[in-house]
Motif scaffolding. Structure first.
Motif, mmCIF file in Angstrom:
data_model
loop_
_atom_site.group_PDB
_atom_site.id
_atom_site.type_symbol
_atom_site.label_atom_id
_atom_site.label_comp_id
_atom_site.label_asym_id
_atom_site.label_seq_id
_atom_site.Cartn_x
_atom_site.Cartn_y
_atom_site.Cartn_z
ATOM 1 N N UNK A 119 0.794 -1.228 0.000
ATOM 2 C CA UNK A 119 0.000 0.000 0.000
ATOM 3 C C UNK A 119 0.825 1.276 0.000
ATOM 4 N N UNK A 120 2.129 1.166 -0.211
ATOM 5 C CA UNK A 120 3.009 2.342 -0.251
ATOM 6 C C UNK A 120 2.480 3.321 -1.293
ATOM 7 N N UNK A 121 2.078 4.494 -0.831
ATOM 8 C CA UNK A 121 1.484 5.493 -1.720
ATOM 9 C C UNK A 121 2.525 6.348 -2.433
ATOM 10 N N UNK A 122 3.783 6.196 -2.089
ATOM 11 C CA UNK A 122 4.850 7.002 -2.674
ATOM 12 C C UNK A 122 5.626 6.228 -3.739
ATOM 13 N N UNK A 123 5.906 4.959 -3.458
ATOM 14 C CA UNK A 123 6.766 4.142 -4.324
ATOM 15 C C UNK A 123 6.014 2.931 -4.855
ATOM 16 N N UNK A 124 6.402 2.473 -6.019
ATOM 17 C CA UNK A 124 5.847 1.241 -6.589
ATOM 18 C C UNK A 124 6.550 0.062 -5.929
ATOM 19 N N UNK A 125 5.846 -0.618 -5.041
ATOM 20 C CA UNK A 125 6.438 -1.705 -4.263
ATOM 21 C C UNK A 125 7.028 -2.805 -5.147
ATOM 22 N N UNK A 126 6.494 -2.966 -6.351
ATOM 23 C CA UNK A 126 6.959 -4.046 -7.239
ATOM 24 C C UNK A 126 8.412 -3.855 -7.666
ATOM 25 N N UNK A 127 8.868 -2.620 -7.744
ATOM 26 C CA UNK A 127 10.275 -2.375 -8.088
ATOM 27 C C UNK A 127 11.200 -2.974 -7.042
ATOM 28 N N UNK A 128 10.881 -2.787 -5.764
ATOM 29 C CA UNK A 128 11.726 -3.323 -4.697
ATOM 30 C C UNK A 128 11.630 -4.844 -4.641
ATOM 31 N N UNK A 129 10.422 -5.378 -4.779
ATOM 32 C CA UNK A 129 10.247 -6.836 -4.752
ATOM 33 C C UNK A 129 11.080 -7.474 -5.861
ATOM 34 N N UNK A 130 11.118 -6.848 -7.019
ATOM 35 C CA UNK A 130 11.896 -7.366 -8.135
ATOM 36 C C UNK A 130 13.405 -7.221 -7.893
#
Length: 125
Positions: free
Chosen positions: A81-92
């Motif tokens: 639910x991070x409203x600032x960053x796309x969490x998928x970038x970090x997961x990848x």
């Protein structure tokens, strides 16, 4: 340990010195996010005024670590639910690292107080 931009910097420091790092909703490409903020800015806490310039974006880009040499040194704490960053970038980016990915939450990482004991063990403190 680093959150947001601190996670980006922790990744760079790991690349230089090889210590373990816990990344909390880390920025993966902060130089892209900050392009919209070029020019005069004001710190929302201290009210100090400063200028974000293109050279600062270049400096951030120069710190990028494209390939993690020791992915086992990282623990990603990420909330979708991070409203600032796309969490998928970090997961990848940290796909080969230890990950705790939670639904919902926000950029502040709701419920962080559940993790200090585990973090201390992970970092061998």
């Amino acid at each position: 340990m680093g959150s947001s931009l601190g996670g980006y910097l922790s990744t760079w420091l790991n690349n230089l010195y090889g210590f373990k790092a816990v990344l909390i909703n880390p920025a993966v490409k902060p130089y892209e996010l900050l392009l919209d903020y070029l020019g005069e800015q004001q710190n929302s806490y201290t009210h100090e005024r400063y200028f974000l310039e293109a050279k600062h974006i270049d400096e951030l880009k120069a710190l990028e670590v494209n390939e993690l040499t020791s992915p086992q040194d990282f623990w990603l704490l990420q909330q979708e639910g991070d409203e600032v960053l796309d969490y998928r970038q970090a997961v990848s980016k940290y796909r080969k690292s230890k990950q705790t990915v939670e639904e919902n939450g926000d950029h502040s990482f709701v419920g962080f107080e559940r993790f200090p004991e585990q973090i201390i063990r992970f970092l061998s403190l």
